[in-house]
Scaffold this motif. Structure first.
Motif, short mmCIF file in Angstrom:
data_model
loop_
_atom_site.label_atom_id
_atom_site.label_comp_id
_atom_site.label_asym_id
_atom_site.label_seq_id
_atom_site.Cartn_x
_atom_site.Cartn_y
_atom_site.Cartn_z
N ILE A 123 -42.49 13.89 -36.36
CA ILE A 123 -42.43 14.01 -37.82
C ILE A 123 -43.76 13.59 -38.43
O ILE A 123 -44.29 14.26 -39.32
CB ILE A 123 -41.26 13.18 -38.38
N ALA A 126 -46.37 16.27 -37.68
CA ALA A 126 -46.14 17.45 -38.49
C ALA A 126 -46.58 17.21 -39.92
O ALA A 126 -47.17 18.08 -40.57
CB ALA A 126 -44.66 17.84 -38.44
N ALA A 127 -46.31 16.00 -40.43
CA ALA A 127 -46.72 15.69 -41.80
C ALA A 127 -48.24 15.71 -41.92
O ALA A 127 -48.79 16.19 -42.91
CB ALA A 127 -46.16 14.34 -42.21
N PHE A 148 -46.88 24.04 -36.62
CA PHE A 148 -46.04 25.22 -36.54
C PHE A 148 -46.71 26.37 -35.78
O PHE A 148 -46.45 27.53 -36.01
CB PHE A 148 -45.59 25.68 -37.94
N TYR A 222 -39.32 16.56 -25.90
CA TYR A 222 -38.53 17.37 -26.83
C TYR A 222 -38.77 16.93 -28.28
O TYR A 222 -39.26 17.68 -29.11
CB TYR A 222 -37.04 17.24 -26.48
N ILE A 226 -40.46 19.56 -31.22
CA ILE A 226 -39.70 20.50 -32.06
C ILE A 226 -40.05 20.39 -33.54
O ILE A 226 -39.87 21.33 -34.28
CB ILE A 226 -38.18 20.36 -31.88
N GLY A 230 -42.75 24.80 -34.72
CA GLY A 230 -42.39 26.02 -35.41
C GLY A 230 -41.22 26.72 -34.76
O GLY A 230 -40.48 27.44 -35.41
N ASN A 231 -41.06 26.52 -33.43
CA ASN A 231 -39.87 27.01 -32.72
C ASN A 231 -39.61 28.50 -32.87
O ASN A 231 -38.48 28.93 -33.01
CB ASN A 231 -38.62 26.25 -33.17
N ILE A 232 -40.67 29.31 -32.91
CA ILE A 232 -40.48 30.75 -32.99
C ILE A 232 -40.35 31.30 -31.56
O ILE A 232 -41.21 31.03 -30.72
CB ILE A 232 -41.67 31.43 -33.70
N ALA A 233 -39.27 32.05 -31.34
CA ALA A 233 -39.02 32.56 -29.99
C ALA A 233 -40.20 33.38 -29.50
O ALA A 233 -40.83 34.09 -30.29
CB ALA A 233 -37.76 33.40 -29.97
N VAL A 235 -43.07 32.65 -29.00
CA VAL A 235 -44.38 32.20 -29.46
C VAL A 235 -44.52 30.69 -29.27
O VAL A 235 -45.36 30.22 -28.50
CB VAL A 235 -44.61 32.57 -30.94
N GLU A 237 -41.79 28.38 -28.72
CA GLU A 237 -40.53 27.78 -28.35
C GLU A 237 -40.70 27.14 -26.98
O GLU A 237 -41.14 27.80 -26.05
CB GLU A 237 -39.46 28.87 -28.29
N LEU A 241 -36.15 23.12 -25.69
CA LEU A 241 -35.42 23.60 -26.86
C LEU A 241 -34.40 24.68 -26.46
O LEU A 241 -33.30 24.73 -27.00
CB LEU A 241 -36.39 24.16 -27.91
N VAL A 244 -31.26 23.18 -25.40
CA VAL A 244 -30.44 22.80 -26.54
C VAL A 244 -29.79 24.04 -27.18
O VAL A 244 -28.62 24.02 -27.54
CB VAL A 244 -31.29 22.04 -27.58
N VAL A 245 -30.57 25.11 -27.28
CA VAL A 245 -30.04 26.36 -27.83
C VAL A 245 -28.82 26.81 -27.02
O VAL A 245 -27.78 27.17 -27.58
CB VAL A 245 -31.11 27.46 -27.83
N LYS B 159 -29.80 29.85 -33.80
CA LYS B 159 -29.38 29.53 -32.44
C LYS B 159 -29.02 28.07 -32.30
O LYS B 159 -28.30 27.69 -31.40
CB LYS B 159 -30.49 29.88 -31.44
N THR B 160 -29.56 27.21 -33.17
CA THR B 160 -29.28 25.79 -33.02
C THR B 160 -28.53 25.19 -34.20
O THR B 160 -28.05 24.07 -34.12
CB THR B 160 -30.58 24.96 -32.86
N VAL B 199 -41.52 29.00 -39.66
CA VAL B 199 -41.01 27.95 -38.79
C VAL B 199 -39.49 27.99 -38.83
O VAL B 199 -38.90 28.27 -39.87
CB VAL B 199 -41.55 26.57 -39.22
N ARG B 214 -42.72 18.72 -46.92
CA ARG B 214 -43.97 19.22 -46.36
C ARG B 214 -44.60 20.28 -47.24
O ARG B 214 -45.71 20.69 -47.02
CB ARG B 214 -43.74 19.86 -44.99
N GLN B 340 -35.78 38.92 -32.85
CA GLN B 340 -36.86 37.99 -32.53
C GLN B 340 -37.82 38.58 -31.51
O GLN B 340 -39.01 38.34 -31.55
CB GLN B 340 -36.27 36.70 -32.00
#
Lengths: 287, 348
Positions: A123, A126-127, A148, A222, A226, A230-233, A235, A237, A241, A244-245, B159-160, B199, B214, B340
């Protein structure tokens, strides 16, 4: 590994005599602990994944999304561990070779990524690196995006891995005599030669250990990732994760499948590193 | 060796103490009437207000003291915890699919759970709205606007996140309505919306923080109650809520976990608890927390006025229920995965 190397050449014995007594009890504890805490959970994991069979596991690993996530995880972890080796060595050198104001304080700070909950690290990073963050905003002016994107993952992994390298190399640097450098200088070696031929070789095994530890930590990371990835599939991910998905879809078998594949890859990489380490130890000896 | 014996005795004592203490803890958790409510994240504030009201009501009716604990987390994670053995008495989750998963994977809830309580077992509903920056600089009014090039959309990963699945289905339902059932054009619209997402956070709260704190993105797709909370928390002078003309009727369901209440002997209290959610007192609290009450007549007028009227479609009408929607859209290789995959090709 060193025990392994040392035992070669001698007659093989189950327990070599030692000044500290109590081999049976401690050996029993070691086996008990390893089984209960490490081997038992891991074998359950593999047992669960075995429902898939080898073909099924192969299917999971080659599923484009999983394959992309595995690539992302392992390549970026490798890069992060490599960066950590360079900067960790520099940090360890500074911290053990120089006496300066605030050294102990800096030395304590190195351990912080160990103690910090990784989500907090994620966090905060990211900030900082977000487009309106302290670091992200000036960079955004040059159209450089960190948070991201994949670069964000790299930043987070470098952060969590650094202390591993510093802490494994530091004791070794403390052991190297400054006289060695002086001798090398009096014999006419340049500074670069001294670093490459005198200082680095004995440190190679420790650096490799640090690399392996940082790499292992990064692969499993993890929480810190996360928040900044950005968690874009396909790209940005990461493989954890995806686990978890899959759990979120109540797909236990699929989740354990990905986990098993990660375990297998990690184990092979660590084994390879250990072999190189044993080789380098034989080649350069121990300080 | 006297030293060894005494240390062994001490160890034995410590062990006995430890075992005794754990039995005591286990017994006290079982003995008194205590209910555990396994819920999802955005209901934190709601159940904090409802629980004391139920405790008072139960005391007045039966004279018994009762304790209620709430556990919050991602809806799917909570469902998984119940399957894996969390001894919760009731589940109040974000999606019917998560309770269905408990039914299917563990059999701890009877399959007819949706019919056991009024309104499809949803004492409150909500919908999906947009949170935009003050003054609505990008002029966002409807789902179609989210697909425009240059709009940065913040939404969690379907998905989550349970909430994210409602977001996705709301957009999809809007598409079907607008294009008169044309699946291809709907897919193009929803695909464009997700291409605009820089994101995908793993949960609804995470997405709220990404947008509000943010400062990322032009619009946040979120639960109506979460939008109100975010506007309150981060300043009304910074954000505006935009309610689209049409959206989905989100029905977070509740169920008594049969196997657990029968084992613990708490069935009566657990059933009273879920039924209490439909009473005038609870319905008024529900409206106060920006949810849409099943019985608006029990809520205060002022609370209801904050929730604008819009055209609400249900998941049963448009998608044929959760099981169907889940399979078509969110399962591995489903429509969302396909989109996606296409996205990845065009992303930088």
């Amino acid at each position: 590994m060193s025990a392994f190397a040392a035992s070669r050449g001698k007659a093989w014995r189950f327990a070599a005599p030692s000044v500290i007594p109590g081999f049976r009890a401690t050996f029993g504890f070691t086996i008990f602990y390893l089984s209960l805490v490490v081997l038992f959970p891991l074998s359950l994991l593999i047992l669960r994944a075995s429902e898939l069979g080898l073909a099924g596991l192969y299917g999971v690993a080659t599923e484009p999304r999983v394959a992309a996530a595995l690539r992302t995880s392992f390549f970026i972890s490798f890069a992060a561990a490599a960066i950590d080796v360079v900067f960790g060595l520099v940090a360890a050198w500074v911290l053990s070779r120089y006496e300066f104001f605030g050294r102990r304080f800096l030395d304590a700070i190195v351990d912080l990524p160990f103690a910090l909950p990784t989500a907090v690290a994620g966090i905060s990073l990211a900030a900082l690196y977000a487009p309106n963050g302290w670091i992200g905003e000036p960079l955004a002016a040059y159209d450089i995006k960190i948070a991201f994107t994949r670069w964000g993952i790299l930043v987070a992994l470098v952060f969590v891995g650094l202390p591993f390298v510093v802490r494994t190399v530091q004791p070794l640097i403390a052991e190297i005599d400054a006289e060695l450098e002086e001798a090398s200088a009096t014999l006419g070696a340049s500074r670069a030669q001294t670093v490459w031929r005198v200082l680095l070789p004995p440190m190679a095994p420790a650096l490799l250990t640090g690399f392996a530890l940082a790499f292992a930590r990064s692969v499993g990371e993890y929480g810190s990732v996360i928040f900044i990835a950005g968690n874009i599939a396909y790209v940005s991910e990461i493989a954890p994760l995806l686990i978890v998905v899959k759990l979120e879809q109540f797909d236990y078998t699929g989740a354990t499948g990905v986990a098993t594949i990660m375990l297998a890859i990690s184990f092979s990489v660590l084994l390879a590193i250990n072999l190189i380490q044993a080789w380098s130890q034989k080649r350069f000896g121990h300080v | 060796m006297p030293c060894a014996t005494s240390s062994r005795r001490r160890l034995g004592k410590a062990l006995a103490l430890l075992v005794g203490a754990s039995i005591l803890v286990a017994a006290s958790a079982e003995a008194g009437t205590a209910l555990l409510n396994a819920s999802y994240d955005p209901t934190r504030e709601l159940y904090k207000a409802i629980n004391p009201a139920f405790i008072a009501d139960w005391k007045a009716r039966t004279g018994e003291a009762i304790e209620i604990q709430s556990s919050h987390g991602g809806s799917g994670a909570q469902g998984r915890a119940v399957i894996d053995g969390l001894r919760a008495d009731v589940a109040t989750l974000a999606l019917a699919a998560d309770i269905d998963a408990i039914v299917k994977k563990s059999g701890k809830i009877a399959p007819d759970w949706r019919a056991r309580l009024p309104n499809n077992a949803s004492p409150y509903t909500s919908t999906i709205v947009f949170l935009v920056r003050k003054g609505n600089p990008k002029k966002i009014a409807d789902w179609g606007d989210l697909a425009r090039p240059g709009i940065a959309v913040v939404t969690p990963n379907p998905k989550t996140s349970g909430g994210a699945r409602w977001n996705y289905l709301a957009a999809w339902g809007y598409g079907l309505k607008t294009f008169a059932g044309d699946e291809a054009r709907t897919k193009a619209l929803v695909g464009a919306i997700y291409r605009n997402a820089p994101v995908l956070d793993t949960g609804a709260r995470g997405a709220t923080i990404t947008f509000a704190r943010r400062g990322l993105g032009d619009v946040l797709i979120t639960w109506e109650n979460e939008a109100f909370l975010a506007a309150l928390e981060f300043g009304k002078d910074k954000f505006e809520i935009v309610t689209p003309p049409a959206s989905i009727l989100a029905e977070p369901p509740v169920a008594v976990i049969d196997a657990n209440v029968d084992a613990k002997g708490t069935r009566k209290a657990a059933e009273a608890y879920v039924n209490f959610l439909y009473t005038p007192a609870a319905q008024a609290i529900i409206a106060k927390h920006y949810y849409r009450p099943a019985h608006p007549e029990f809520a205060e007028e002022a609370d209801l006025e904050r929730l604008p009227k819009l055209d609400l479609f249900t998941i049963d009408e448009v998608f044929g229920g959760w099981a169907e929607a889940q399979k078509t859209h969110f399962a591995d290789g489903g429509v969302f995965d396909q989109m996606q995959k296409q996205d990845a090709a065009v992303r930088p």
